[in-house]
Design a protein around this motif. Structure first.
Motif, PDB file in Angstrom:
ATOM      1  N   GLY A   1       0.903  -1.155   0.007  1.00  0.00           N
ATOM      2  CA  GLY A   1       0.037   0.101   0.109  1.00  0.00           C
ATOM      3  C   GLY A   1       0.956   0.776   0.072  1.00  0.00           C
ATOM      4  O   GLY A   1       2.125   1.300   0.477  1.00  0.00           O
TER       5      GLY A   1
ATOM      6  N   VAL B   1      -0.310   0.027  -4.579  1.00  0.00           N
ATOM      7  CA  VAL B   1      -1.915  -0.165  -4.321  1.00  0.00           C
ATOM      8  C   VAL B   1      -2.070   1.183  -3.816  1.00  0.00           C
ATOM      9  O   VAL B   1      -1.889   1.338  -2.601  1.00  0.00           O
ATOM     10  CB  VAL B   1      -2.658  -0.825  -3.779  1.00  0.00           C
ATOM     11  CG1 VAL B   1      -4.067  -0.814  -3.420  1.00  0.00           C
ATOM     12  CG2 VAL B   1      -2.063  -2.102  -4.231  1.00  0.00           C
ATOM     13  N   THR B   2      -2.653   2.517  -4.485  1.00  0.00           N
ATOM     14  CA  THR B   2      -2.051   3.443  -4.516  1.00  0.00           C
ATOM     15  C   THR B   2      -2.965   5.010  -5.675  1.00  0.00           C
ATOM     16  O   THR B   2      -3.121   4.697  -6.739  1.00  0.00           O
ATOM     17  CB  THR B   2      -1.043   4.629  -4.372  1.00  0.00           C
ATOM     18  OG1 THR B   2      -1.340   6.295  -3.215  1.00  0.00           O
ATOM     19  CG2 THR B   2      -0.259   4.589  -5.369  1.00  0.00           C
TER      20      THR B   2
ATOM     21  N   ILE C   1      -8.180  -2.560  -6.421  1.00  0.00           N
ATOM     22  CA  ILE C   1      -8.076  -3.580  -6.042  1.00  0.00           C
ATOM     23  C   ILE C   1      -8.210  -4.865  -6.799  1.00  0.00           C
ATOM     24  O   ILE C   1      -7.422  -6.243  -6.865  1.00  0.00           O
ATOM     25  CB  ILE C   1      -8.176  -3.939  -4.019  1.00  0.00           C
ATOM     26  CG1 ILE C   1      -7.000  -3.538  -3.883  1.00  0.00           C
ATOM     27  CG2 ILE C   1      -7.415  -4.965  -4.143  1.00  0.00           C
ATOM     28  CD1 ILE C   1      -7.183  -2.348  -2.493  1.00  0.00           C
TER      29      ILE C   1
ATOM     30  N   VAL D   1       1.559  -9.582   0.410  1.00  0.00           N
ATOM     31  CA  VAL D   1       1.544  -8.306   0.342  1.00  0.00           C
ATOM     32  C   VAL D   1       1.714  -8.234   1.617  1.00  0.00           C
ATOM     33  O   VAL D   1       1.575  -8.279   2.405  1.00  0.00           O
ATOM     34  CB  VAL D   1      -0.758  -8.841   1.046  1.00  0.00           C
ATOM     35  CG1 VAL D   1      -0.922  -7.420   0.584  1.00  0.00           C
ATOM     36  CG2 VAL D   1      -1.240  -9.309  -0.378  1.00  0.00           C
TER      37      VAL D   1
ATOM     38  N   LYS E   1      -3.931  -2.820   6.457  1.00  0.00           N
ATOM     39  CA  LYS E   1      -5.219  -2.119   6.164  1.00  0.00           C
ATOM     40  C   LYS E   1      -5.152  -3.228   4.463  1.00  0.00           C
ATOM     41  O   LYS E   1      -6.558  -3.558   3.626  1.00  0.00           O
ATOM     42  CB  LYS E   1      -5.053  -1.049   5.355  1.00  0.00           C
ATOM     43  CG  LYS E   1      -5.482   0.020   5.086  1.00  0.00           C
ATOM     44  CD  LYS E   1      -5.796   1.261   5.255  1.00  0.00           C
ATOM     45  CE  LYS E   1      -7.039   2.543   4.338  1.00  0.00           C
ATOM     46  NZ  LYS E   1      -6.326   3.833   4.560  1.00  0.00           N
ATOM     47  N   LEU E   2      -3.958  -3.039   3.806  1.00  0.00           N
ATOM     48  CA  LEU E   2      -4.169  -4.010   2.632  1.00  0.00           C
ATOM     49  C   LEU E   2      -4.647  -4.901   2.490  1.00  0.00           C
ATOM     50  O   LEU E   2      -5.098  -6.201   1.973  1.00  0.00           O
ATOM     51  CB  LEU E   2      -3.386  -3.667   1.429  1.00  0.00           C
ATOM     52  CG  LEU E   2      -3.081  -3.575   0.281  1.00  0.00           C
ATOM     53  CD1 LEU E   2      -3.721  -3.414  -0.518  1.00  0.00           C
ATOM     54  CD2 LEU E   2      -1.633  -3.733  -0.202  1.00  0.00           C
ATOM     55  N   GLN E   3      -3.307  -5.665   3.571  1.00  0.00           N
ATOM     56  CA  GLN E   3      -3.894  -7.387   4.075  1.00  0.00           C
ATOM     57  C   GLN E   3      -4.998  -7.019   3.879  1.00  0.00           C
ATOM     58  O   GLN E   3      -6.025  -8.858   3.195  1.00  0.00           O
ATOM     59  CB  GLN E   3      -2.980  -7.928   4.931  1.00  0.00           C
ATOM     60  CG  GLN E   3      -1.702  -7.989   4.426  1.00  0.00           C
ATOM     61  CD  GLN E   3      -0.565  -8.640   5.496  1.00  0.00           C
ATOM     62  OE1 GLN E   3      -1.257  -8.956   6.891  1.00  0.00           O
ATOM     63  NE2 GLN E   3       0.714  -8.334   5.473  1.00  0.00           N
TER      64      GLN E   3
END
Length: 185
Positions: free
Chosen positions: A52, A76-77, A94, A111, A116-118
Motif C-alpha cells: 500500500g 496500490v495507490t 484492487i 502482500v 489495511k491492504l492485507q
C-alpha cells in the motif's frame, strides 16, 4: 496460479508499528534466528510484492537501498509517485489487480506491510495464507495488525512454533470455503 501470502511481524499486544509509526522495537530483533522461516528464504519464493501507499512511503523515507530489485513491485495507490525509489507499478483497482495476480506463474505474491491492504485482500477472499511472527514486546499502542472493519472469516492453523528470542511463528491458511460475513463492529 500464484498463491497470495502475508508475512508480517506483530507485537504481543497486536501492533505492527508504534503510534509514531516507528519499527525500532522490531529492528531490535534483526539478528533473530528463524531457520527455514527466515525472510531471505521467504523472499526467494516471491515473484511479486504488493504494498500500500503507507508502506511505500515508509520505505521511501528509509535510507536503505531498494530491497525489491528481484521482484515485480506493485504499489496500490491513487496518488502519483513523483520519483519512485525503485522499479514499480502503480495500481488503484484492487479487484482488477487480484484477478491479474492470480494468473501469475513466476512465484508467489506477497502482500507486504500493514494490515489495511492485507485486510482489503482478506475481505475479497484473496489472501491464501499468512505467517505472523509474534514478538515478545508490548508496545502499548500504534498501528494494529488488522484494522477493525467488521469482516469475519475462519482460518486454519498449519503450524505454531516457538523460535529464537521468544518469537512465535503462526502459519494460517484462510478457510474461504466456510463462508464469511460482515459482523457489526
Amino acid at each position: 496460479m500464484a498463491r497470495i501470502r502475508g508475512y508480517i511481524a506483530t507485537s504481543l499486544d497486536g501492533y505492527i508499528a508504534t503510534e509514531e509509526e516507528s519499527l525500532d522495537w522490531l529492528f531490535e530483533y534483526n539478528d533473530l534466528e528463524l531457520g527455514e522461516h527466515d525472510y531471505r528464504k521467504f523472499i526467494k519464493r516471491i515473484g511479486t510484492v504488493v504494498m500500500g501507499r503507507g508502506t511505500y512511503d515508509f520505505l521511501e523515507k528509509d535510507g536503505s537501498p531498494w530491497a525489491y530489485d528481484e521482484q515485480r513491485v506493485v504499489v496500490v495507490t491513487s496518488r502519483p509517485i513523483a520519483a519512485p525509489k525503485g522499479q514499480l507499478e502503480k495500481r488503484s483497482d484492487i479487484d482488477e489487480l487480484i484477478t491479474e495476480l492470480r494468473d501469475l506463474s513466476d512465484g508467489d505474491v506477497w502482500v507486504l506491510g500493514g494490515g489495511k491492504l492485507q485486510m482489503a485482500f482478506i475481505e475479497r477472499c484473496a489472501l491464501d495464507e499468512i505467517e505472523i511472527y509474534v514478538m515478545p514486546e508490548l508496545i502499548g499502542g500504534g498501528t494494529p495488525l488488522f484494522p477493525r472493519t467488521g469482516f469475519r472469516t475462519g482460518l486454519r492453523l498449519l503450524q505454531a512454533i516457538a523460535l529464537d528470542q521468544g518469537c512465535v511463528r503462526l502459519h494460517y491458511v484462510f478457510d474461504h470455503t466456510a463462508g464469511s460475513e460482515i459482523a457489526a463492529v
